[in-house]
Scaffold this motif. Structure first.
Motif, PDB file in Angstrom:
ATOM      1  N   SER A 174       0.832  -1.200   0.000  1.00 59.74           N
ATOM      2  CA  SER A 174       0.000   0.000   0.000  1.00 59.74           C
ATOM      3  C   SER A 174       0.865   1.249   0.000  1.00 59.74           C
ATOM      4  CB  SER A 174      -0.908   0.002   1.242  1.00 59.74           C
ATOM      5  OG  SER A 174      -1.525   1.256   1.429  1.00 59.74           O
ATOM      6  N   SER A 175       0.338   2.334  -0.575  1.00 60.14           N
ATOM      7  CA  SER A 175       1.047   3.613  -0.581  1.00 60.14           C
ATOM      8  C   SER A 175       0.885   4.364   0.732  1.00 60.14           C
ATOM      9  CB  SER A 175       0.537   4.487  -1.735  1.00 60.14           C
ATOM     10  OG  SER A 175      -0.855   4.725  -1.601  1.00 60.14           O
ATOM     11  N   GLN A 176       0.038   3.872   1.630  1.00 61.81           N
ATOM     12  CA  GLN A 176      -0.138   4.515   2.924  1.00 61.81           C
ATOM     13  C   GLN A 176       1.059   4.218   3.832  1.00 61.81           C
ATOM     14  OE1 GLN A 176      -4.780   3.460   3.155  1.00 61.81           O
ATOM     15  NE2 GLN A 176      -4.046   4.610   4.903  1.00 61.81           N
ATOM     16  N   LYS A 177       1.355   5.162   4.720  1.00 67.91           N
ATOM     17  CA  LYS A 177       2.447   4.984   5.661  1.00 67.91           C
ATOM     18  C   LYS A 177       1.965   4.213   6.883  1.00 67.91           C
ATOM     19  CE  LYS A 177       4.947   9.173   4.315  1.00 67.91           C
ATOM     20  NZ  LYS A 177       5.528  10.455   4.781  1.00 67.91           N
ATOM     21  N   ILE A 178       2.915   3.639   7.612  1.00 68.31           N
ATOM     22  CA  ILE A 178       2.541   2.853   8.781  1.00 68.31           C
ATOM     23  C   ILE A 178       1.882   3.730   9.842  1.00 68.31           C
ATOM     24  CG2 ILE A 178       4.764   3.093   9.989  1.00 68.31           C
ATOM     25  CD1 ILE A 178       4.414   0.060  10.724  1.00 68.31           C
ATOM     26  N   SER A 179       2.223   5.014   9.879  1.00 70.77           N
ATOM     27  CA  SER A 179       1.579   5.922  10.837  1.00 70.77           C
ATOM     28  C   SER A 179       0.097   6.086  10.530  1.00 70.77           C
ATOM     29  CB  SER A 179       2.274   7.283  10.821  1.00 70.77           C
ATOM     30  OG  SER A 179       2.279   7.840   9.519  1.00 70.77           O
ATOM     31  N   ASP A 180      -0.278   5.983   9.251  1.00 62.64           N
ATOM     32  CA  ASP A 180      -1.689   6.056   8.883  1.00 62.64           C
ATOM     33  C   ASP A 180      -2.440   4.836   9.408  1.00 62.64           C
ATOM     34  OD1 ASP A 180      -1.100   8.375   7.447  1.00 62.64           O
ATOM     35  OD2 ASP A 180      -0.636   7.235   5.647  1.00 62.64           O
ATOM     36  N   PHE A 181      -1.797   3.667   9.316  1.00 62.46           N
ATOM     37  CA  PHE A 181      -2.426   2.446   9.835  1.00 62.46           C
ATOM     38  C   PHE A 181      -2.556   2.498  11.352  1.00 62.46           C
ATOM     39  CE2 PHE A 181      -1.124   0.930   5.686  1.00 62.46           C
ATOM     40  CZ  PHE A 181      -2.180   0.111   5.315  1.00 62.46           C
ATOM     41  N   GLU A 182      -1.585   3.098  12.008  1.00 64.37           N
ATOM     42  CA  GLU A 182      -1.657   3.193  13.467  1.00 64.37           C
ATOM     43  C   GLU A 182      -2.872   4.009  13.898  1.00 64.37           C
ATOM     44  OE1 GLU A 182       1.443   3.847  17.158  1.00 64.37           O
ATOM     45  OE2 GLU A 182       1.783   4.952  15.307  1.00 64.37           O
ATOM     46  N   LYS A 183      -3.220   5.031  13.134  1.00 61.68           N
ATOM     47  CA  LYS A 183      -4.408   5.831  13.424  1.00 61.68           C
ATOM     48  C   LYS A 183      -5.686   5.089  13.046  1.00 61.68           C
ATOM     49  CE  LYS A 183      -1.961  10.163  12.468  1.00 61.68           C
ATOM     50  NZ  LYS A 183      -1.868  11.325  11.541  1.00 61.68           N
TER      51      LYS A 183
END
Length: 233
Positions: A174-183
């Motif tokens: 995915s192009s999303q960052k791991i910080s986005d998943f944490e949220k």
């Protein structure tokens, strides 16, 4: 839902905002405009909550267009010209994105815009509050939108500017960052154990030393995240 309109004479700018917006379920695109006059017509015909507005456009600049609106929606200015920032803030814009901008910076601009509105919650809160109810979310990868069920998610791994999402029978980049998943992931079910890893609590087979085993994957525990693991005991 936040209904947004893109106003920019560069097609690539539209694609970037669209790609970012597709990862945030509470953003709904109303349309694409390539000059201010097209935007005027859309605003007369449709309800719009937020404009992504370029400054340097033909015929009528973004700021001149903004000055012509009697009751403008929220505005996020997107431009390559940082010298216009002061004038933009004098026009009461919500935020100013200097091209090229990252997905993380895009989210910050959205959250800032929502937080400035009465009775609005941040995008991070909206995502985390709605996701546990449905038990899944949509993830863009491989030019597709995959529906990811929480129960199938093993762990998430940071992968440069991307993220690897490991499922029971698949792996998606995915192009999303791991910080986005944490949220985005519910904290009751998922735990960050390393700067590069978020794991499903229920999928941990065992914890040994500075590693956890999930399926056949041995995942390191970061020094600064040991306290999270210690809560298990």
């Amino acid at each position: 839902m936040i209904r947004y309109l893109i106003i920019d004479d560069e097609p690539i700018a539209h694609r970037i905002i669209e790609n970012y917006g597709e990862n945030l379920p509470h953003l709904v695109k109303v349309g694409n405009c390539y000059n201010a006059f097209e935007a005027m017509q859309v605003l007369n015909e449709s309800a719009v909550d937020l404009l992504f507005l370029d400054i340097n456009m033909p015929k009528l600049s973004g700021f001149d267009f903004l000055k012509s609106l009697a009751s403008p929606p929220k505005i996020i200015v997107t431009t390559a010209y940082k010298e216009f920032a002061l004038e933009g803030y004098e026009l009461n814009i919500s935020d100013y994105l200097l091209k090229p901008f990252s997905f993380e910076r895009f989210i910050k601009a959205i959250n800032k815009t929502i937080d400035a509105s009465p009775n609005k919650k941040s995008m991070a809160n909206l995502i985390t509050e709605t996701k546990p109810d449905v038990g899944s979310f949509f993830l863009k990868g491989d030019k597709k939108h995959h529906q990811i069920h929480f129960e199938d998610l093993l762990f998430v791994e940071a992968y440069g500017h991307f993220t690897k999402v490991y499922l029971k029978d698949d792996m998606i980049i995915s192009s999303q960052k791991i910080s986005d998943f944490e949220k985005m992931l519910p904290t009751l079910d998922f735990l960050r154990i390393h700067k590069s890893f978020i794991v499903s609590k229920n999928k941990i087979r065992y914890i040994e030393g500075n590693r956890v085993l999930i399926d056949q994957h041995k995942i390191p525990i970061g020094q600064t995240y040991k306290e999270n693991i210690n809560k298990f005991f």
